[in-house]
Write a protein that holds these residues in place. Structure first.
Motif, short mmCIF file in Angstrom:
data_model
loop_
_atom_site.label_atom_id
_atom_site.label_comp_id
_atom_site.label_asym_id
_atom_site.label_seq_id
_atom_site.Cartn_x
_atom_site.Cartn_y
_atom_site.Cartn_z
N ARG A 173 52.59 61.81 39.70
CA ARG A 173 53.15 62.04 40.93
C ARG A 173 52.50 61.26 42.08
O ARG A 173 52.26 61.66 43.30
N HIS A 174 51.86 60.01 41.81
CA HIS A 174 51.25 59.16 42.62
C HIS A 174 52.12 58.03 43.15
O HIS A 174 53.16 57.56 42.14
N HIS A 175 52.18 57.28 44.26
CA HIS A 175 52.96 56.19 44.48
C HIS A 175 52.37 54.92 44.10
O HIS A 175 52.94 53.78 44.15
N THR B 71 52.13 49.92 42.45
CA THR B 71 52.70 50.73 43.28
C THR B 71 54.26 50.94 42.78
O THR B 71 54.60 49.94 41.80
N LEU B 72 54.93 51.72 43.19
CA LEU B 72 56.39 51.97 42.91
C LEU B 72 56.99 50.77 43.23
O LEU B 72 57.81 50.39 42.81
N GLN B 73 56.69 50.49 44.51
CA GLN B 73 57.35 49.17 45.02
C GLN B 73 57.07 47.91 44.28
O GLN B 73 57.93 47.15 44.14
#
Length: 78
Positions: free
Chosen positions: A35-37, A53-55
């Protein structure tokens, strides 16, 4: 309330990392599970090489994500 806190009282240390050779789909699963970005990406020696990162994962073409690793798409300007 926050004025009475020191950074070392609220920051997390020794958290999860992602090996730079980890396939991108597996790295995405790890981000979702924790649940980390974003998570630090390390090389075989355990040295920091970037942050994934998710990005960053969103930048990878979806149809080719299985061919990439965390090291291919992590942000390296630290």
């Amino acid at each position: 309330m926050l004025q009475g806190l020191n950074v070392n009282e609220v920051m997390q240390t020794g958290g999860p990392t992602i090996d730079e050779r980890t396939p991108l789909p597996e790295a995405l699963d790890q981000l979702r599970r924790t649940r980390h970005h974003g998570l630090p990406v390390v090389n075989a020696a355990g040295e920091l090489v970037g942050v994934l990162t998710l990005q960053d994962i969103d930048r990878a073409p979806e149809e080719a994500q299985a061919n990439y690793t965390a090291g291919d798409f992590c942000t390296r300007e630290l």
